[in-house]
Scaffold this motif. Sequence first.
Motif, PDB file in Angstrom:
ATOM      1  N   ILE A 150       0.842  -1.207   0.000  1.00 43.17           N
ATOM      2  CA  ILE A 150       0.000   0.000   0.000  1.00 43.17           C
ATOM      3  C   ILE A 150       0.872   1.250   0.000  1.00 43.17           C
ATOM      4  CG2 ILE A 150      -1.621   1.361   1.374  1.00 43.17           C
ATOM      5  CD1 ILE A 150      -2.848  -1.286   2.337  1.00 43.17           C
ATOM      6  N   ILE A 151       1.849   1.277   0.901  1.00 51.72           N
ATOM      7  CA  ILE A 151       2.719   2.446   1.007  1.00 51.72           C
ATOM      8  C   ILE A 151       3.606   2.572  -0.220  1.00 51.72           C
ATOM      9  CG2 ILE A 151       4.545   3.525   2.369  1.00 51.72           C
ATOM     10  CD1 ILE A 151       1.716   3.506   3.637  1.00 51.72           C
ATOM     11  N   ARG A 152       4.093   1.428  -0.734  1.00 50.97           N
ATOM     12  CA  ARG A 152       4.930   1.447  -1.934  1.00 50.97           C
ATOM     13  C   ARG A 152       4.162   2.054  -3.100  1.00 50.97           C
ATOM     14  NH1 ARG A 152       5.897  -3.758  -2.493  1.00 50.97           N
ATOM     15  NH2 ARG A 152       7.928  -3.720  -1.440  1.00 50.97           N
ATOM     16  N   ASP A 153       2.906   1.659  -3.267  1.00 46.10           N
ATOM     17  CA  ASP A 153       2.097   2.174  -4.377  1.00 46.10           C
ATOM     18  C   ASP A 153       1.879   3.680  -4.226  1.00 46.10           C
ATOM     19  OD1 ASP A 153       1.960  -0.355  -5.424  1.00 46.10           O
ATOM     20  OD2 ASP A 153      -0.077  -0.768  -4.686  1.00 46.10           O
ATOM     21  N   LYS A 154       1.633   4.141  -3.013  1.00 40.06           N
ATOM     22  CA  LYS A 154       1.388   5.573  -2.780  1.00 40.06           C
ATOM     23  C   LYS A 154       2.648   6.394  -3.068  1.00 40.06           C
ATOM     24  CE  LYS A 154      -2.926   5.595  -1.403  1.00 40.06           C
ATOM     25  NZ  LYS A 154      -3.981   6.334  -2.167  1.00 40.06           N
ATOM     26  N   LEU A 155       3.787   5.948  -2.565  1.00 45.04           N
ATOM     27  CA  LEU A 155       5.031   6.695  -2.781  1.00 45.04           C
ATOM     28  C   LEU A 155       5.475   6.619  -4.235  1.00 45.04           C
ATOM     29  CD1 LEU A 155       7.067   5.885   0.456  1.00 45.04           C
ATOM     30  CD2 LEU A 155       5.588   7.843  -0.041  1.00 45.04           C
ATOM     31  N   SER A 156       5.218   5.491  -4.882  1.00 45.67           N
ATOM     32  CA  SER A 156       5.538   5.369  -6.305  1.00 45.67           C
ATOM     33  C   SER A 156       4.685   6.343  -7.118  1.00 45.67           C
ATOM     34  CB  SER A 156       5.291   3.940  -6.784  1.00 45.67           C
ATOM     35  OG  SER A 156       5.480   3.830  -8.180  1.00 45.67           O
ATOM     36  N   GLY A 157       3.392   6.415  -6.787  1.00 42.86           N
ATOM     37  CA  GLY A 157       2.510   7.346  -7.474  1.00 42.86           C
ATOM     38  C   GLY A 157       2.913   8.790  -7.262  1.00 42.86           C
ATOM     39  N   LEU A 158       3.379   9.101  -6.047  1.00 47.32           N
ATOM     40  CA  LEU A 158       3.848  10.454  -5.752  1.00 47.32           C
ATOM     41  C   LEU A 158       5.052  10.801  -6.608  1.00 47.32           C
ATOM     42  CD1 LEU A 158       4.087  13.072  -4.085  1.00 47.32           C
ATOM     43  CD2 LEU A 158       5.377  11.751  -2.368  1.00 47.32           C
ATOM     44  N   MET A 159       6.026   9.911  -6.653  1.00 43.92           N
ATOM     45  CA  MET A 159       7.239  10.180  -7.419  1.00 43.92           C
ATOM     46  C   MET A 159       6.933  10.353  -8.902  1.00 43.92           C
ATOM     47  SD  MET A 159       9.691   7.463  -5.398  1.00 43.92           S
ATOM     48  CE  MET A 159      11.210   7.786  -6.275  1.00 43.92           C
ATOM     49  N   GLU A 160       6.074   9.500  -9.432  1.00 45.30           N
ATOM     50  CA  GLU A 160       5.732   9.596 -10.854  1.00 45.30           C
ATOM     51  C   GLU A 160       5.001  10.904 -11.151  1.00 45.30           C
ATOM     52  OE1 GLU A 160       3.452   6.156 -11.737  1.00 45.30           O
ATOM     53  OE2 GLU A 160       5.153   4.764 -11.551  1.00 45.30           O
ATOM     54  N   SER A 161       4.105  11.310 -10.256  1.00 45.91           N
ATOM     55  CA  SER A 161       3.343  12.540 -10.478  1.00 45.91           C
ATOM     56  C   SER A 161       4.229  13.773 -10.408  1.00 45.91           C
ATOM     57  CB  SER A 161       2.206  12.646  -9.453  1.00 45.91           C
ATOM     58  OG  SER A 161       1.273  11.594  -9.614  1.00 45.91           O
ATOM     59  N   VAL A 162       5.187  13.753  -9.487  1.00 46.77           N
ATOM     60  CA  VAL A 162       6.126  14.872  -9.389  1.00 46.77           C
ATOM     61  C   VAL A 162       6.958  14.969 -10.658  1.00 46.77           C
ATOM     62  CG1 VAL A 162       8.189  15.702  -8.189  1.00 46.77           C
ATOM     63  CG2 VAL A 162       6.226  14.915  -6.872  1.00 46.77           C
ATOM     64  N   ALA A 163       7.420  13.827 -11.158  1.00 45.05           N
ATOM     65  CA  ALA A 163       8.225  13.834 -12.386  1.00 45.05           C
ATOM     66  C   ALA A 163       7.417  14.343 -13.566  1.00 45.05           C
ATOM     67  CB  ALA A 163       8.761  12.434 -12.662  1.00 45.05           C
ATOM     68  N   GLU A 164       6.145  13.979 -13.618  1.00 48.53           N
ATOM     69  CA  GLU A 164       5.306  14.398 -14.741  1.00 48.53           C
ATOM     70  C   GLU A 164       5.106  15.909 -14.764  1.00 48.53           C
ATOM     71  OE1 GLU A 164       1.735  12.167 -14.408  1.00 48.53           O
ATOM     72  OE2 GLU A 164       2.662  10.264 -15.040  1.00 48.53           O
ATOM     73  N   ILE A 165       5.133  16.538 -13.598  1.00 50.81           N
ATOM     74  CA  ILE A 165       4.974  17.992 -13.547  1.00 50.81           C
ATOM     75  C   ILE A 165       6.097  18.677 -14.338  1.00 50.81           C
ATOM     76  CG2 ILE A 165       5.048  20.017 -12.034  1.00 50.81           C
ATOM     77  CD1 ILE A 165       2.436  18.626 -11.813  1.00 50.81           C
ATOM     78  N   VAL A 166       7.294  18.112 -14.256  1.00 57.87           N
ATOM     79  CA  VAL A 166       8.428  18.699 -14.971  1.00 57.87           C
ATOM     80  C   VAL A 166       8.123  18.819 -16.455  1.00 57.87           C
ATOM     81  CG1 VAL A 166      10.803  18.329 -15.714  1.00 57.87           C
ATOM     82  CG2 VAL A 166      10.179  17.985 -13.316  1.00 57.87           C
ATOM     83  N   PHE A 167       7.600  17.754 -17.014  1.00 61.47           N
ATOM     84  CA  PHE A 167       7.379  17.729 -18.467  1.00 61.47           C
ATOM     85  C   PHE A 167       6.203  18.598 -18.894  1.00 61.47           C
ATOM     86  CE2 PHE A 167       9.402  13.717 -17.264  1.00 61.47           C
ATOM     87  CZ  PHE A 167      10.553  13.810 -18.020  1.00 61.47           C
TER      88      PHE A 167
END
Length: 457
Positions: free
Chosen positions: A160-177
């Motif tokens: 559960i926590i892995r999925d949440k933190l993974s989603g956070l990291m991916e969303s932050v990276a997407e903001i850059v683009f």
Amino acid sequence: MRSGSWSDVLPAILEEESGGDIAFEAGKMNPGVNTYLVRSYDRSALIFSFPAVIRCGLPGQDLLPDKRGYDGAVGAFIEEVKGHSRSIEGLRPLGGFDTGFPQNYSANIEPVTFCRSSFGAGQQLWKADSENYLDDKGVHVILSGALPYPGLPSEPNIRIIRDKLSGLMESVAEIVFGLDEKKTEKYALCSADQKMIREVLDSKGLVAFVGDGTRGVRTYTRHRGHFRVAGPNEISNIPFRCPVELEPVEMVLPASGGSITGLGIRKKEIFAVTGSNAQGKSTFLQVIRSGSDDHMPGDGRENVVTLGNVMTAESGEFEIPGADISMFFSALPPGMSGTPKNVYGGGSGSMVMAAMFQEAVRKNASLIVVDEDRSATNLLVPNCMQSEDVTPLSVICRSRREKLKGSSVIFAAATMDILVAEADRIMKFQDHAAVGILRDEFRSGLKRHLESVIRDL
């Protein structure tokens, strides 16, 4: 399967999810400081923090003329992430929105309009700083927030926590683009301009510059309770304009191009800010002090630049641990020990202020800021009851300037006319607008006023 604690499993979770555009930056990990996964005090959430690197530059980074603007670019990126923290599911952990008490984590998404404060202000705020920066390897950030507590770190809960933190990291990276290249460039050039102007102030004979159009009035919030980090007040801000009488100077904007006019505070000058109560004198001193920081577009102070070694002198009552107050005092009162050059004991308001002022001179402060509202007024001007052992600031400004060495002094005063009369230049706030007053005119008016006072005695 269980592990001892959530902090124990955090590195493994993050390393497993690292890949692609964003990764856990293990080399920047400082356990318990910037890297942790712990249960909240109220036991309802898991609070997290960890360093990450987005393995790409920001849009337009290659076009930026100077790396000194990178702070502004990072600031633009961070504010963009905050702005989407409610609307993008993956970013919600930043504000702890899915926990029982999201207000406990609101500092993570509090908007800021400054970056790279040299005074350590706003440490709890997410902003461009020594851990949130841009370089050739990418964008380095500290991601902090909170998730609902799932229970002990069993395999299902870890997923559960892995999925949440993974989603956070991916969303932050997407903001850059998705960043607007022009906005990134605008913020970067604004930051670079301030740094580059600060570097040339000394060669231009200045210690501070306040650009025309500056909006200094602040709005304070729960997390931005200090003027350095507070945001602009959109209701009562009257743009500053340098009066013609104060000889406006023009500064080139080296990074963005063009130029701007405004007020320059000169080396070794005494500058007075006067006017009636609640007209903006103290706010103007705060503006000057905040010029040691860099501000982003919209802050209102992005065209204010001050040399970094600005110091203040104000009243207080605390133990003086050996200080030189001999500039102002030639003898010590009962209860103090030592000598005026090395005094110990519980200092009065005026002694504490004298110690602060003289320490600023000793440290070669480019500018010493004095506000009448926070001062021991008997240290500013003489009075008929004052001991000969005390030399007030007005006397030092009039006949003992050499004691100030290379420091300039700017002070705000509503009632200290004798001190104002010793200033090299005088600026009055009237209806919150700046007006220049020639010193000879001020002195003539003061003389007439004092003569009328004497006649009425």
